[in-house]
Design a protein around this motif. Structure first.
Motif, mmCIF file in Angstrom:
data_model
loop_
_atom_site.group_PDB
_atom_site.id
_atom_site.type_symbol
_atom_site.label_atom_id
_atom_site.label_comp_id
_atom_site.label_asym_id
_atom_site.label_seq_id
_atom_site.Cartn_x
_atom_site.Cartn_y
_atom_site.Cartn_z
ATOM 1 N N ALA A 3 0.825 -1.198 0.000
ATOM 2 C CA ALA A 3 0.000 0.000 0.000
ATOM 3 C C ALA A 3 0.858 1.246 0.000
ATOM 4 C CB ALA A 3 -0.876 0.001 1.237
ATOM 5 N N LEU A 8 3.218 4.674 5.757
ATOM 6 C CA LEU A 8 4.454 3.959 5.455
ATOM 7 C C LEU A 8 5.139 4.509 4.223
ATOM 8 C CD1 LEU A 8 3.242 0.332 6.103
ATOM 9 C CD2 LEU A 8 4.967 1.545 7.393
ATOM 10 N N THR A 225 5.099 -16.592 0.840
ATOM 11 C CA THR A 225 5.332 -16.049 2.184
ATOM 12 C C THR A 225 6.806 -16.027 2.555
ATOM 13 O OG1 THR A 225 3.197 -17.009 2.798
ATOM 14 C CG2 THR A 225 4.595 -16.287 4.610
ATOM 15 N N THR A 245 -0.773 -11.279 0.539
ATOM 16 C CA THR A 245 -1.194 -11.482 1.928
ATOM 17 C C THR A 245 -0.018 -11.472 2.908
ATOM 18 O OG1 THR A 245 -3.081 -12.739 1.120
ATOM 19 C CG2 THR A 245 -2.505 -13.036 3.435
ATOM 20 N N PHE A 248 0.744 -8.276 4.519
ATOM 21 C CA PHE A 248 -0.096 -7.875 5.658
ATOM 22 C C PHE A 248 0.500 -8.410 6.956
ATOM 23 C CE2 PHE A 248 -3.905 -8.149 2.588
ATOM 24 C CZ PHE A 248 -3.712 -6.849 2.175
ATOM 25 N N ARG A 249 1.097 -9.584 6.852
ATOM 26 C CA ARG A 249 1.719 -10.217 8.016
ATOM 27 C C ARG A 249 2.992 -9.457 8.404
ATOM 28 N NH1 ARG A 249 2.611 -15.293 10.270
ATOM 29 N NH2 ARG A 249 4.751 -16.020 10.166
ATOM 30 N N ASP A 250 3.734 -9.029 7.406
ATOM 31 C CA ASP A 250 4.986 -8.318 7.646
ATOM 32 C C ASP A 250 5.216 -7.394 6.449
ATOM 33 O OD1 ASP A 250 7.558 -7.405 7.765
ATOM 34 O OD2 ASP A 250 8.491 -9.360 8.070
ATOM 35 N N PRO A 251 4.936 -6.092 6.592
ATOM 36 C CA PRO A 251 4.982 -5.173 5.455
ATOM 37 C C PRO A 251 6.344 -5.106 4.753
ATOM 38 C CG PRO A 251 3.901 -4.140 7.323
ATOM 39 C CD PRO A 251 4.459 -5.446 7.814
ATOM 40 N N LEU A 252 7.390 -5.549 5.417
ATOM 41 C CA LEU A 252 8.714 -5.464 4.796
ATOM 42 C C LEU A 252 9.259 -6.838 4.416
ATOM 43 C CD1 LEU A 252 10.271 -2.700 7.085
ATOM 44 C CD2 LEU A 252 9.167 -2.429 4.861
#
Lengths: 281, 262
Positions: A3, A8, A225, A245, A248-252
């Motif tokens: 995003a 961010l 992932t 997805t 979403f768990r870890d943006p980086l």
């Protein structure tokens, strides 16, 4: 995907961990999206029924594209139609925009009713939508496919026949969840699309089959992932890998994946990322 | 302050405090970046660090308190994600993104009535401190199912508290909204009390009705499942008076009249 949100934005513009950025899909007219609830986490997966909520292609061109211009990587605009003609009209509107490096035709959103079915379920409609977009623009054309079909190779071939430069797969897998107490559907739209690690084997198979049969580059996604996942998608035939997805768990996470992927490729004694593509065939 | 424009931090932090508070779990970690930026009513996306894929995503949780470098969260272990977090011991690492969202607006000098239901009491601690520091008169109505959850009122020492339980095992018997109308009368020389609430949807709907009937301003903090937490994915929307509202970036705190309560 990630995003380009204010919160961010600065960090990401400095160290954007992807080779390209695909903002959320836009449509000819604004769409409010589906009634909430729109999200439900499942075992190693995420169900969503957003319904292509967006403010329409005119607002996208007016408000979003100028904001995306400073992105350090190419921006791929994603468009979806409520009817086949929309793809040609949207592609024509974006054709002259220098900020847009390529177009993704999203023919596969499971949360939008088009005669009750996603257009990408039908090879002929997929071909028609691609032809109309192809006539409207000379930009690189990517068609994003749904796995919710009997034969995804047939649909991919129709897109290529219509003029696609590349296919992107997979979109989410049809699914639903029930509330554990009421035993009624959790999602406001009743059914939704499943993403996340749970769908990785489904995606890997689709990438393998399509890349084996067709002579266009494949963008692989669906549950990517870890760097190992990216390695496997490329081995199955993907030229590029997308992360949804897991961000979403870890943006980086993608930055870590990219450097780890290089190490894994070396570890396997493979000379370059290019040589990795399709070694599973 | 425009809380939504404050830059968020993505961090991995070691848990330095983990203890049971009745039915809830309280954990603290050192995160000066978050502690310095946190505004009452803002939240974190938080999960136990590691490669485990189920639970998959971080959970949105209101910030309970900050003290110098320390950030404290209060957890009700109702599902898989919250249960994993509640099991975090000292030295375990949590992955946190935040502070996120638009918190409570603190302007004005009206007496403040804070209403919390269940785990919804969590963000009211930081709020009560900020309002009191700003010279506001503060009282709290804290509602729980039973005395087991009500143990958490010990976290609100130094604030005027009324406890309400659904089974009457401690405090007043009933719902937390029951005594609210009696707290809303305007006193001579003061503005009408302002309501600040956080809790389950039926409780917030009852508060919306009471605020409308009594003519008081009210801000409510809303819960929703989230994926991105930063306004992008559109997954957490609720029905607003003029269309869908994103809980993560338009909220989680809303003026009560901005939400559709049908």
């Amino acid at each position: 995907m990630l995003a380009a949100d204010k919160a961010l934005e600065e960090d990401l513009f400095v160290s954007f961990p992807f080779a390209a950025y695909i903002p959320k899909t836009v449509t000819l007219k604004p769409r409010a999206g589906n009634p909430p609830p729109r999200l439900q986490e499942t075992a190693a997966g995420l169900l969503n029924s957003i319904g292509l909520a967006n403010h329409g292609i005119e607002a996208f061109i007016r408000d979003d594209l100028p904001r995306l211009e400073p992105m350090p990587v190419p921006v791929i605009a994603s468009i979806a139609g409520e009817r086949t003609e929309d793809y040609g009209r949207c592609a024509a509107m974006l054709d002259s925009r220098a900020e847009v490096a390529a177009l993704e035709l999203n023919v596969s959103c499971p949360n939008v009713e088009l005669d009750g079915r996603a257009l990408g379920l039908d090879p002929e409609k997929t071909r028609q939508a691609t032809v109309l977009a192809r006539q409207a623009t000379s930009k690189f054309l990517i068609v994003k496919l749904t796995p919710n079909v009997t034969d995804i190779v047939e649909i991919a071939a129709a897109a290529v026949d219509g003029g696609a430069d590349c296919v992107s797969l997979i979109n989410t897998v049809h699914g639903m969840a029930l509330d554990r107490f009421s035993l009624k559907p959790v999602l406001g739209h009743v059914t939704g699309g499943l993403s996340g690690p749970a769908i990785k084997p489904v995606a890997l198979r689709a990438v393998f089959l399509v890349s084996r049969e067709l002579d266009v580059p494949v963008i692989g996604m669906g549950g990517v992932t870890t760097a190992q996942d990216a390695l496997e998608f490329m081995a199955a035939g993907a030229t590029a890998v997308a992360v949804g997805t897991a961000s979403f768990r870890d943006p980086l996470v993608a930055a870590a994946m990219a450097s780890e992927l290089g190490r894994l490729i070396k570890e396997h004694g493979i000379g370059s990322a290019g040589e990795l593509i399709g070694v599973a065939h | 302050m425009d809380a939504g424009l404050i830059p968020a931090e993505l961090l991995q932090c070691a848990v330095v405090e983990s203890r049971q508070v009745g039915a809830y779990r309280l954990i603290s970690f050192v995160a000066p970046q978050i502690a310095n930026l946190a505004h009452p009513g803002q939240f974190l996306m938080i999960r136990l660090a590691g490669s485990e894929l189920d639970p998959l995503l971080p959970r949105p949780m209101g910030i309970h308190n900050v003290e110098s470098d320390l950030v404290t969260m209060l957890i009700d272990p109702v599902g898989k994600g919250t249960a994993r977090l509640a099991a975090a011991g000292i030295g375990d690492r949590v992955s946190v993104l935040g502070p996120l969202g638009m918190g409570f607006r603190l302007e004005g000098d009206a007496p403040a009535v804070l209403v919390g239901g269940g785990i919804g009491i969590s963000p009211l601690k930081l709020l009560a401190r900020a309002l009191a520091a700003g010279g506001r008169e503060v009282r709290c109505l804290l509602g729980f199912r039973t005395r087991k959850e009500a143990v958490a009122t010990e976290l609100f020492s130094g604030v005027r508290i009324d406890v309400i339980t659904e089974d009457g095992s401690i405090g007043r018997l009933g719902l937390v909204s029951d005594p609210l109308p009696g707290c809303l009368a305007r006193e001579p020389g003061k503005p009408a009390p302002e309501i600040f609430a956080c809790g389950p949807s039926p409780m917030l709907a009852a508060i919306a009705r009471i605020a409308r009937e009594c003519g008081n301003l009210a801000q409510v903090s809303v819960e929703s499942h989230m994926a991105c937490g930063i306004g992008s994915c559109q997954g957490c929307v609720i029905r607003g008076a003029g269309g869908y509202l994103r809980v993560c970036s338009d909220g989680p705190v809303f003026d009560v009249e901005d939400i559709s309560w049908q």
